[in-house]
Design an enzyme around this catalytic site. Structure first.
Site, mmCIF file in Angstrom:
data_model
loop_
_atom_site.group_PDB
_atom_site.id
_atom_site.type_symbol
_atom_site.label_atom_id
_atom_site.label_comp_id
_atom_site.label_asym_id
_atom_site.label_seq_id
_atom_site.Cartn_x
_atom_site.Cartn_y
_atom_site.Cartn_z
ATOM 1 N NE ARG A 62 81.306 65.415 80.546
ATOM 2 C CZ ARG A 62 81.012 64.922 81.742
ATOM 3 N NH1 ARG A 62 81.966 64.455 82.535
ATOM 4 N NH2 ARG A 62 79.745 64.845 82.157
ATOM 5 C CG HIS A 118 77.278 55.761 85.110
ATOM 6 N ND1 HIS A 118 78.648 55.776 85.027
ATOM 7 C CD2 HIS A 118 76.888 57.023 84.812
ATOM 8 C CE1 HIS A 118 79.071 56.997 84.692
ATOM 9 N NE2 HIS A 118 78.010 57.772 84.559
ATOM 10 C CB CYS A 172 83.245 58.920 87.390
ATOM 11 S SG CYS A 172 83.784 60.353 88.334
#
Length: 294
Positions: free
Chosen positions: A20, A214, A245
């Site tokens: 995802r 991250h 993102c």
């Protein structure tokens, strides 16, 4: 590390988010078949949870528009939770139809990111998820609540730990079963993680959170080590360090699953995840992405 170790420091729960969060920012479309193979290979690694896809409108995240097909075609491994991101009631209905095991909702600790990522204020977003959480609990499906930008926001700058605490309190009051703290930009230092958890200590213990790191500045593993010292026992990771993102300019991939596994194993922690199987999953999706780029 696949077997119990007599001198292990304890169990660390890993959620694999590559299918995802790892793929959502890829520009070239990845085929449904490749996504299914990726998830199936990750299932073979023995993850307690895999975040398979998102039921966000394909208008906003075209890469994950085949979420229902992916869920229909994966081989579900007993003992693995197959979760999905949902943005609203329509997404929740689609997730229920796909027989997801857990849903994830998402808020932000900064107003700037909330507006960019969800088109509303923090308060509006939390209110939007009331019927989603109600429907999930009615179906006896647990709810994970992401909080993005827990250290810094690409629009508002530094995010105060107290702002994170306020959002966490709202999500817990909403009925979230799990709080997932997202260091979205990948710019945190270990001291930032320590300050964050010191602020949250009065709301919930570190052991009841999941940390989503991250690796933009290469400090994700250092931040994970700090989190372990503070009592965090649940992390997200992405096979091959895939990710980013679309609403966080400059943010690179998630912490790499293989690297996090190696660090945990060397430190004496148990995960129950087969590192060799993870490498096979990484090889599979890397081959697909490289072929698509050629």
């Amino acid at each position: 590390m696949t077997g119990a170790s007599a001198d292990a420091l304890g169990f660390i729960r890993l959620t694999e988010v590559g299918p995802r969060d790892g793929l959502q920012n890829e520009k070239r479309m990845v085929s449904t078949a490749a996504k299914v193979e990726f998830v199936d290979l990750l299932s073979a690694a023995g993850f307690p949870e895999i975040e398979v896809s998102s039921f966000v409108s394909p208008k906003w995240v075209p890469q994950l528009g085949d979420a229902a097909d992916v869920f229909a075609r994966i081989q579900r491994r007993p003992g693995t939770v197959y979760s999905a991101l949902v943005p609203n009631e329509r997404g929740m209905d689609a997730a229920l139809a796909a027989r997801v095991d857990k849903v994830a909702i998402f808020a932000a600790a900064s107003e700037g990111f909330s507006a960019a990522n969800t088109g509303g204020t923090i308060a509006e977003v939390v209110a939007r998820f009331v019927p989603v959480v109600r429907a999930a609990h009615a179906a006896r499906i647990p709810v994970r609540a992401y909080v993005s930008c827990v250290v810094r926001c690409p629009y508002d700058g530094v995010v105060a730990p107290s702002a994170v605490r306020r959002v966490v309190e709202q999500l817990l009051a909403l009925g979230a079963d799990e709080i997932d703290l997202g260091e979205t930009l990948g710019v945190a230092e270990p001291e930032d993680i320590a300050r964050l958890y010191a602020e949250l200590a009065s709301v919930l213990p570190a052991a009841r959170t999941t940390l989503h790191l991250h690796n933009t500045n290469g400090r994700a593993l250092d931040n994970a080590r700090m989190a372990l010292q503070l009592g965090v026992r649940s992390f997200d990771a992405s096979a091959g360090g895939l990710g980013g993102c679309p609403y966080a300019p400059g943010a690179r991939g998630n912490v790499d699953t293989a690297a996090l596994l190696a660090m945990l194993e060397s430190a004496g922690y148990e995960t129950g995840v087969d590192g060799a199987a993870v490498e096979r999953a990484i090889s599979s999706i890397t081959h697909v992405l490289r072929a698509d780029a050629s």
